[in-house]
Scaffold this motif. Structure first.
Motif, PDB file in Angstrom:
ATOM      1  N   PHE A   5      14.597  22.835 -83.206  1.00 42.63           N
ATOM      2  CA  PHE A   5      14.399  23.023 -84.639  1.00 42.63           C
ATOM      3  C   PHE A   5      13.483  21.956 -85.231  1.00 42.63           C
ATOM      4  N   PRO A  54      11.954  20.845 -89.383  1.00 38.67           N
ATOM      5  CA  PRO A  54      12.024  21.154 -90.822  1.00 38.67           C
ATOM      6  C   PRO A  54      10.770  21.863 -91.302  1.00 38.67           C
ATOM      7  N   ASN A  55      10.951  22.922 -92.079  1.00 45.00           N
ATOM      8  CA  ASN A  55       9.831  23.650 -92.671  1.00 45.00           C
ATOM      9  C   ASN A  55      10.376  24.537 -93.779  1.00 45.00           C
ATOM     10  N   SER A  56      10.116  24.163 -95.014  1.00 48.97           N
ATOM     11  CA  SER A  56      10.566  24.942 -96.172  1.00 48.97           C
ATOM     12  C   SER A  56       9.380  25.467 -96.978  1.00 48.97           C
ATOM     13  N   ALA A 110      19.393  23.116 -89.272  1.00 51.13           N
ATOM     14  CA  ALA A 110      18.814  22.858 -87.959  1.00 51.13           C
ATOM     15  C   ALA A 110      19.783  23.301 -86.866  1.00 51.13           C
ATOM     16  N   GLU A 113      14.982  26.485 -94.472  1.00 47.04           N
ATOM     17  CA  GLU A 113      14.622  25.069 -94.458  1.00 47.04           C
ATOM     18  C   GLU A 113      14.130  24.601 -93.092  1.00 47.04           C
ATOM     19  N   TYR A 114      14.410  25.374 -92.044  1.00 48.18           N
ATOM     20  CA  TYR A 114      14.053  24.966 -90.683  1.00 48.18           C
ATOM     21  C   TYR A 114      13.523  26.158 -89.892  1.00 48.18           C
TER      22      TYR A 114
END
Length: 290
Positions: free
Chosen positions: A15, A17-19, A41, A120-121
Motif C-alpha cells: 500500500f 498513500p494516495n488521495s 493501508a 486514501e490508499y
C-alpha cells in the motif's frame, strides 16, 4: 520520484498513500496486475479492486469488497506482457472508477458506485502464477487555500473559485494530468478576454492559450463544481469569451503523453492548449459538458 516495486506471486498488497483521485503506473507481468483502492493501508470494507489481465491475461474487472460478481468486466486479451512495461491509469472521482491505457483518454473499464468511498490508499500486487515489476507515479497536488478566500462565482451549474499561486480549492475539477500530477480546469483574464486554460499546481501559476503562445497567469479561477468530459458538444459548458465576445468552451487532448486542458473556439474548429511555451491546436478533442 517513481515508486519502483517488485511484487511476488503472493496476492499480498503493498500500500501507498494516495488521495488525489488519480494514479498512473506501468507494469511488466504475465497476468493479474491487481490494484486496490482503499480508505486504509489494508484490505478493508468498503474498498475496490481492479484486476488487469486476469484469468490468464484474458479480461479485466472492477470488484467491490472482494466479492463476486464483478461490478464491471471487459475482455482484454493480451493486455499485459511479461517482457515489456505496459502503462495504465486509474481515476476515482464522483463515485466513478475509470481504468485506461497510457496515452489514451477513453477508459476501457468504468463503473459508478452508489456509495461514496473515501479513497486514501492504493495497493498493488500480483498473483495466480505471475510476479510483477511496477513503476508507480507519486501522487501530486496543490495546497489547499487558506480561510477567507474570495467567494466563488457561479454560472449555471458551474462554480468558478478565485485562486492564485498554484492554490487548488477543495472539490476542484481535474480535467487532465501531466506526469501523474492532476491538471485542473481554470480560466483567467488575458488579452481582453476570459480564457479557459490549465493549472499545474506545482508550477505556481496557470497557463492559457492565446496569441499563438502559452501565457502564464498567477491569478485565475478554478472550476469547482462536478462536471464531466464527453466526445460530443451537447450541453457544453461555457467557460469564457474571446476578446470579440465569442463563447469559449473547455476542451482537452492527449499531447506528448499528457492529458492537457485548453479552450475550444467554435469559429476556429479546434481545441487550443497551452503547452511547452506555445499555443497548439488540435482538430480532435473532448469537450466539457454539464
Amino acid at each position: 520520484m517513481l515508486h519502483k516495486l517488485q511484487t511476488e506471486d503472493k496476492l499480498e498488497y503493498n500500500f501507498f498513500p494516495n488521495s488525489t483521485g488519480f494514479v498512473q503506473f506501468r507494469i511488466k507481468a504475465a497476468n493479474d496486475a491487481h490494484i486496490a483502492l482503499s480508505p486504509a493501508a489494508a484490505e478493508v470494507d468498503p474498498m475496490y479492486e481492479v484486476y488487469i489481465g486476469g484469468w490468464g491475461n484474458s479480461k479485466s474487472i472492477i470488484r467491490k469488497n472482494r466479492t463476486k460478481p464483478e461490478v464491471a468486466e471487459e475482455p482484454t486479451p493480451g493486455i499485459l506482457n511479461p517482457n515489456e512495461f505496459r502503462g495504465f491509469w486509474i481515476r476515482w472521482q464522483n463515485r466513478t472508477i475509470s481504468v485506461g491505457r497510457e496515452n489514451e483518454i477513453p477508459p476501457f473499464l468504468s463503473w459508478t458506485d452508489y456509495e461514496d468511498v473515501n479513497i486514501e490508499y492504493i495497493g498493488v500486487c500480483t498473483g495466480w502464477g505471475a510476479s510483477g515489476s511496477w513503476l508507480i507515479e507519486p501522487p501530486r497536488g496543490g495546497p489547499v487555500p487558506s480561510p477567507g478566500q474570495p467567494r466563488p462565482t457561479r454560472s449555471a451549474s458551474a462554480c468558478w473559485v478565485p485562486a492564485s499561486g498554484g492554490q487548488v480549492p477543495p472539490s476542484s475539477f481535474a480535467g487532465g494530468e501531466d506526469n501523474g500530477e492532476p491538471v485542473y480546469v481554470v480560466r483567467a483574464q488575458f488579452g481582453g478576454g476570459l480564457i479557459p486554460g490549465k493549472l499545474v499546481p506545482s508550477h505556481g501559476q496557470c497557463y492559457v492559450p492565446w496569441g499563438g503562445t502559452e501565457n502564464p497567469s498567477p491569478e485565475y479561477e478554478v472550476l469547482g463544481s462536478p462536471a464531466r468530459a464527453a466526445t460530443s458538444p451537447p450541453n457544453a459548458l461555457t467557460a469564457g469569451q474571446s476578446e470579440d465576445g465569442e463563447p469559449l468552451y473547455i476542451g482537452r487532448v492527449v499531447h506528448d503523453g499528457a492529458l492537457t486542458v485548453g479552450k475550444v473556439q467554435p469559429s476556429h474548429g479546434v481545441c487550443y492548449i497551452p503547452y511547452g511555451g506555445q499555443e497548439l491546436s488540435f482538430p480532435d478533442y473532448e469537450i466539457l459538458v454539464q
